[in-house]
Design an enzyme around this catalytic site. Sequence first.
Site, PDB file in Angstrom:
ATOM      1  N   ASP A 168      -7.124   2.997  -1.555  1.00 18.73           N
ATOM      2  CA  ASP A 168      -7.112   2.709  -0.017  1.00 18.73           C
ATOM      3  C   ASP A 168      -8.674   2.798   0.475  1.00 18.73           C
ATOM      4  O   ASP A 168      -8.764   1.928   1.428  1.00 18.73           O
ATOM      5  CB  ASP A 168      -6.085   3.574   0.652  1.00 18.73           C
ATOM      6  CG  ASP A 168      -6.479   5.147   0.317  1.00 18.73           C
ATOM      7  OD1 ASP A 168      -7.165   5.346  -0.502  1.00 18.73           O
ATOM      8  OD2 ASP A 168      -5.932   5.801   1.137  1.00 18.73           O
ATOM      9  N   ASP A 186     -11.177   6.430   7.782  1.00 15.37           N
ATOM     10  CA  ASP A 186      -9.512   6.350   7.715  1.00 15.37           C
ATOM     11  C   ASP A 186      -8.988   7.814   8.012  1.00 15.37           C
ATOM     12  O   ASP A 186      -9.054   8.514   7.533  1.00 15.37           O
ATOM     13  CB  ASP A 186      -9.050   6.101   6.461  1.00 15.37           C
ATOM     14  CG  ASP A 186      -7.730   5.664   6.109  1.00 15.37           C
ATOM     15  OD1 ASP A 186      -6.704   6.083   6.949  1.00 15.37           O
ATOM     16  OD2 ASP A 186      -7.458   4.822   5.279  1.00 15.37           O
ATOM     17  N   ASP A 244       1.032  -1.182   0.155  1.00 15.37           N
ATOM     18  CA  ASP A 244      -0.133  -0.102  -0.028  1.00 15.37           C
ATOM     19  C   ASP A 244       0.999   1.100   0.111  1.00 15.37           C
ATOM     20  O   ASP A 244       1.317   1.457   0.916  1.00 15.37           O
ATOM     21  CB  ASP A 244      -0.707  -0.106   1.234  1.00 15.37           C
ATOM     22  CG  ASP A 244      -1.746   1.218   1.303  1.00 15.37           C
ATOM     23  OD1 ASP A 244      -1.951   1.900   0.235  1.00 15.37           O
ATOM     24  OD2 ASP A 244      -2.149   1.654   2.499  1.00 15.37           O
ATOM     25  N   ILE A 245       0.781   1.903  -0.974  1.00 16.10           N
ATOM     26  CA  ILE A 245       1.952   3.147  -1.208  1.00 16.10           C
ATOM     27  C   ILE A 245       1.027   4.519  -1.085  1.00 16.10           C
ATOM     28  O   ILE A 245       0.137   4.705  -1.751  1.00 16.10           O
ATOM     29  CB  ILE A 245       2.486   3.157  -2.788  1.00 16.10           C
ATOM     30  CG1 ILE A 245       3.332   2.082  -2.733  1.00 16.10           C
ATOM     31  CG2 ILE A 245       3.287   4.388  -2.706  1.00 16.10           C
ATOM     32  CD1 ILE A 245       4.167   1.756  -4.021  1.00 16.10           C
ATOM     33  N   GLY A 246       1.142   4.974  -0.184  1.00 12.98           N
ATOM     34  CA  GLY A 246       0.266   6.073   0.414  1.00 12.98           C
ATOM     35  C   GLY A 246       0.903   7.401   0.094  1.00 12.98           C
ATOM     36  O   GLY A 246       1.718   7.613  -0.818  1.00 12.98           O
ATOM     37  N   ASN A 247       0.413   8.502   0.700  1.00 15.57           N
ATOM     38  CA  ASN A 247       0.938   9.938   0.351  1.00 15.57           C
ATOM     39  C   ASN A 247       2.279  10.113   1.156  1.00 15.57           C
ATOM     40  O   ASN A 247       2.978  10.958   0.431  1.00 15.57           O
ATOM     41  CB  ASN A 247      -0.117  10.828   1.124  1.00 15.57           C
ATOM     42  CG  ASN A 247      -1.354  10.967   0.249  1.00 15.57           C
ATOM     43  OD1 ASN A 247      -1.425  11.215  -1.067  1.00 15.57           O
ATOM     44  ND2 ASN A 247      -2.630  10.701   0.843  1.00 15.57           N
ATOM     45  N   ALA A 284       5.356   3.929   2.203  1.00 17.83           N
ATOM     46  CA  ALA A 284       4.707   2.582   1.792  1.00 17.83           C
ATOM     47  C   ALA A 284       4.638   1.663   2.851  1.00 17.83           C
ATOM     48  O   ALA A 284       5.655   1.583   3.582  1.00 17.83           O
ATOM     49  CB  ALA A 284       5.673   1.944   0.512  1.00 17.83           C
ATOM     50  N   LYS A 285       3.553   0.897   2.783  1.00 16.81           N
ATOM     51  CA  LYS A 285       3.433  -0.153   3.937  1.00 16.81           C
ATOM     52  C   LYS A 285       3.417  -1.450   2.972  1.00 16.81           C
ATOM     53  O   LYS A 285       2.557  -1.702   2.171  1.00 16.81           O
ATOM     54  CB  LYS A 285       2.149   0.089   4.437  1.00 16.81           C
ATOM     55  CG  LYS A 285       1.898   1.382   5.229  1.00 16.81           C
ATOM     56  CD  LYS A 285       0.642   1.612   6.072  1.00 16.81           C
ATOM     57  CE  LYS A 285      -0.184   2.356   5.140  1.00 16.81           C
ATOM     58  NZ  LYS A 285      -0.145   3.564   4.811  1.00 16.81           N
ATOM     59  N   GLY A 293     -10.182   6.482  -4.584  1.00 18.11           N
ATOM     60  CA  GLY A 293      -8.810   6.343  -3.846  1.00 18.11           C
ATOM     61  C   GLY A 293      -8.867   4.823  -3.420  1.00 18.11           C
ATOM     62  O   GLY A 293      -9.604   3.982  -2.916  1.00 18.11           O
TER      63      GLY A 293
END
Length: 265
Positions: free
Chosen positions: A112, A133, A22-25, A28-29, A110
Amino acid sequence: MRTFAPILSPKTHPKMSHLCIDIGNTRAKLATFAANDLMNDLQFVPHIDTIEAVEKLLDEQQISHCILSSVATPEATLIAFLSKNTHFLELSHRTRIPIDNRYKTPETLGKDRLAAAIAANFVYPKEPVLVIDAGSCITFDFIDGHACYWGGSITPGIKMRFRAMHHFTGRLPLIALPENIPALTENTTTTAMQSGIYWGVLAEVEGIIRAYQKDFPNLQIMLTGGDTDFLKAHLSIDVQAVPYLVLQGLHRILQYNIALDKSQA
C-alpha cells in the site's frame, strides 16, 4: 500537476473495466476503473467476504484485468478465481513499476505504501512528494522529483495508540478521541489520554512535515487513509487529501504493466 479523473462516476460501466483490490489490516477495498482512470465502483468489505464481492462484480461488469495488493498472504481460492477469470497481477516486490524503488528491503515494503507513492508521483511527476497514510499505522513516504522512492517512517495510528495504552497498563480505559478538541492541560485520566493523543499526533505529523520541508521547500503533501478527515481538519499545514490514493496507485501499476505487455507482444 496532473490530476486523476473524478473519483466516482455515475455507474456507466464501460465495455471493459479494470479491478483493483487492496486488502488491508481491517478490510478489503475493491474499485473498478475505466481505462481513463475513472473510478466506476467502490466497495469496502470484511476480509471473509472478499471473494463473494469479487464474484458479484465480475457478474455485473465486464472486467478484463485485475491487480491485487494485500498486507498478508491472500487466500489461494481468491488468487485462483482471479487468475481464471481475468488477466491477473498480484503486486509484489518483483512487479514492474513506473518509478525507481530505492528501498533497501523491497520484499518487506508494504504494498500500500508503494502504490500510494506511485499515485503521488503521477500527480506530481517532477516534484518531491510526502505521502501520509493515516490508517492502522501512520506512514510517511517520500518520493523525489526524479521519480525515486526512498522510503519513510512508520508510527502507530490513532486507534492503535488508544489500544496500546489500555492493553499495556493496569487501569487505563479503552477510549477514543472526543468530538470536541481536548485542552492541552486536562484534569481527568480519560481526558488527559485524549489530550495526549490528539496533541501528540498533530505535533508528530507536523514535525515530520516541517523536517522534510527544510530540505525540500517545494514539497507537496498528500494525505490518505482512514483518519484523513481528522488530520485534514486539524493540521495547521495545508495538505491535499486524496481518500483513495492507494487504489489510484494500483491502477497506475496495472496500466503500466498492460502497456509493457502490449509493447513486447
